[in-house]
Design a protein around this motif. Structure first.
Motif: not given
Length: 729
Positions: A455-464, A467-477
């Motif tokens: 679960n702690t893997d990453r996908n740098r191409t995913s907007p949302f 990542t293991g115990d949280r969600f990473e919203f990567r699209a924010v400027g």
């Protein structure tokens, strides 16, 4: 202009790296010393006042005027002891920054002498001009009155000699004119909705907290070079500039050794952050040359957002002391990575449970699966809502490129979590579960803690991404106020949790047992939200085709994305959820349209001025030098010179063609702006700027960048990419 460029380069060569002071106090000794935090309140407030304030902070109860007077007295004493002479209500209007109006503590006393005064009325409320900030037509110039009101949940702090009090900002009619007001409402909404769902599993849960850990990316440029680039000064990005021969293609900057001059700046920045209670923890080189990142420890969303807004101001102020300029634009340099602000978001209960972390038993993992699935559905239904919060004039240069998440919203889960969701779909029948199905599910769910590593893997191409115990919203400027994105995330998830509870309760009312009802609804939701779940390469062309087949939206045009703010689902989420009124939602739609128009308009004007008054004259001057050289060679050598000057004559012809296209395109851009500005409403104007004006910027840039390669380096008026991105030591 060329003089400015070479003077800046000469100054840069003569700069000395300041010595790092290793004799500073340790972090625990300075942390929060400029914050009116719990420790300061205990010291400066009367015991009864402190207890009431603490209760108000923890429970959200209102503070009366008498209590405000008590808090103000203690806060003033603390602030003065720390050198403050002014106070301000610090708020977050619908711009790219914060706002503040400073008032001195002084007033006339009963005897006419000057005294220091700060009463509860000064703490609780002020009246800034509401017509001078973006408001979407809510307040006209003749309707100026607005109010700032103290946000008791976010502690006051001192910057310089000013006591800063975090506040909301509303109009005279009570309409929200800021980012904080809807954020607080959205956080309250998700708290209530999540508690209701948690009650299925644990009656002790009475509060759900939203946490945020942002990752702030930024560029540093030498200030002298920055000032020699009018486009950077006025727009935050380079409107022209040929790529450096070396940029990031060797992958040697990411996590590389931090340049000494930059390290000195980072150290001072961290010290100031810690004094202001900002838990700065991580620093490193980012992917692009000249790009860096700062990340803190997680905090409650409202406070984390305030800290990020404060950080961006502190970053700029301290950078200038070190001879730098901080660039927070999402794409300051073409051809290298842009800057984002990843929002890592989680939900935690008052009982200490992270709702996005697999538990230690089947019951705990059912909580995890319930909230995970509802987030999936929320993002699926609210994909346009999320995109509208992050796709703007600056971030549109970054999203969809092979450096940032695409404009297609999707959720990454990882192999094992995906398999677990698939097993639920397969094992839970549409009707009542069999004993075998129950056993299989319990055995499968009980294994969830074993997959944490996956679960702690990453996908740098995913907007949302999960990542293991949280969600990473990567699209924010990078320049964004986190509140916009976090309001949207909280609103869509709160809405979905309410729908989930309604559906489960409906089955329970029909006689279905609670656990079976939850499983049945989860199965349906997993199937329903399947299109948004994607673990592959979001940069690929294949994904765009697949996303279209799944029915996902791929909106890359900024005005088109902004228009989705007024969709039926958006109104259902924001208006139906009590987060924004329809009037407020429409106003924000208009504000975003106006911001897009004005930013593109400024870029077009700056581009026109630079190329017509600086680039073209420089190119013509160099062209004339070449012409004189060709003439001189022919005067001396006759026709024999023709073969020797063939390259120069070809260069003169090519430069003439580029200059002609630049002049014609700039005039087309001016004409397109005039037509757009005459349109009857801002929505039509924004589409015209997007379709007719913005593309011409790229045409002009292409030809200017070609001229940069042709004109003598010593004559080129603007600092070049290789100079701005690599000259740190």
């Amino acid at each position: 202009m060329a003089t400015l460029r070479f003077k800046a380069l000469q100054d840069l060569m003569n700069k000395k790296v300041p010595d790092i002071n290793f004799n500073e106090k340790r972090v625990p000794d300075i942390y929060g010393e400029l914050v009116f935090n719990d420790e300061a309140m205990k010291k400066y407030l009367q015991s009864s006042v402190y207890k009431q304030v603490r209760k108000a902070i923890d429970s959200g109860e209102l503070i009366g005027r008498d209590l405000a007077d008590g808090v103000a007295a203690g806060m003033k004493a603390w602030a003065i002891d720390h050198g403050a002479v002014h106070y301000t209500h610090w708020f977050q209007p619908l711009t790219d920054g914060t706002a503040e109006k400073h008032d001195g503590f002084i007033n006339y006393g009963p005897d006419g002498k000057i005294i220091e005064e700060f009463a509860g009325k000064h703490l609780a409320q002020q009246e800034p001009d509401a017509s001078s900030f973006p408001n979407g037509g809510i307040r006209q110039t003749f309707e100026a009155r607005g109010y700032t009101a103290w946000d008791v949940t976010s502690p006051a702090f001192i910057v310089g000699t000013t006591l800063c009090i975090p506040t909301i900002f509303i109009s005279f009619t009570g309409d929200a004119l800021d980012y904080k007001t809807p954020l607080l409402k959205a956080l309250h909404a998700i708290d209530e909705a999540a508690v209701d769902v948690c009650q299925y599993f644990d009656k002790n849960v009475t509060k759900v907290y939203s946490n945020l850990g942002w990752e702030q990316e930024y560029f540093l440029v030498d200030r002298g070079l920055f000032l020699a680039r009018p486009d950077l000064v006025l727009t935050g990005r380079t409107l022209m500039g040929h790529a450096s021969a070396k940029n990031q293609q060797l992958d040697d900057h990411y996590f590389g050794s931090i340049p000494e001059r930059v390290a000195c700046y980072m150290r001072d920045l961290e010290i100031e952050c810690h004094r202001l209670g900002i838990p700065a923890k991580t620093r490193h080189n980012e992917v692009a040359p000249g790009q860096f990142e700062l990340a803190p420890i997680y905090e409650e969303v409202n406070i984390a957002n305030d800290h990020n807004q404060l950080l961006m101001d502190v970053m700029k102020r301290l950078a200038r002391k070190h001879g730098f300029e901080v660039l927070l634009h999402e794409k300051p340099f073409a051809g290298v990575n842009g800057s984002g602000k990843h929002n890592n978001w989680s939900l935690c209960t008052n009982t200490g449970v992270n709702l996005f972390a697999p538990g230690k038993n089947p019951k705990g993992n059912m909580v995890f699966l319930t909230f995970l699935t509802n987030v999936l559905v929320a993002v699926y239904k609210g994909q346009d809502i999320l995109r509208a919060q992050v796709l703007n004039a600056g971030n549109s240069h970054r999203l969809g490129a092979n450096e940032a998440p695409p404009a297609i919203m999707s959720v990454f889960l990882g192999t094992q979590v995906s398999a677990m969701l698939n097993s639920i779909v397969e094992k839970v029948s549409d009707n009542k579960m069999t004993p075998e199905e129950k056993t299989a599910l319990k055995l499968g769910i009980g294994r969830l803690p074993e997959i944490l590593i996956d679960n702690t893997d990453r996908n740098r191409t995913s907007p949302f991404a999960f990542t293991g115990d949280r969600f990473e919203f990567r699209a924010v400027g990078a320049s964004a106020n986190c509140a916009g994105a976090m309001t949207a995330v909280s609103a869509i998830v709160a809405h979905q949790l309410r729908e989930f509870k309604k559906d489960v309760d409906s089955l329970i009312d029909k006689g279905v047992k609670k656990d079976e009802a939850i499983f049945q609804i989860l199965r349906r939701l997993i199937v329903e939200s399947a299109p948004i779940h994607f673990d592959g390469n979001g940069y690929s062309e294949e994904w765009k085709e697949e996303a279209a087949r799944r029915g996902l939206t791929n909106i890359t045009d900024v005005p088109e994305s902004i228009d989705t703010m007024l969709s039926d689902h958006s109104k259902e989420v924001f208006v139906g959820g009590g987060i924004l009124t329809e009037r407020e939602l429409e106003a924000r739609h208009e504000v975003e349209m106006e911001k897009f128009v004005k930013k593109v308009q400024i870029e077009a004007r700056v581009m026109g001025d630079l190329v017509i008054n600086h680039i073209v004259p420089t190119a013509i001057t160099y062209q004339n030098i070449l012409i004189q050289n060709v003439k001189g060679m022919r005067d001396i050598m006759g026709e024999e010179a023709d073969s020797l000057t063939e390259n120069e004559r070809d260069l003169i012809r090519k430069m003439s063609e580029h200059i002609k296209i630049i002049r014609n395109t700039v005039q087309q851009m001016i004409d397109a702006r005039k037509r757009a500005n005459k349109l009857p409403d801002v929505r039509q104007t924004s589409y015209a700027y997007s379709n007719d004006v913005r593309p011409l910027l790229n045409v002009v840039r292409y030809h200017v960048d070609k001229l940069e390669l042709m004109v003598d380096n010593e004559m080129w008026p603007l600092p070049k990419y290789r100079e701005m991105l690599f000259m740190f030591d």
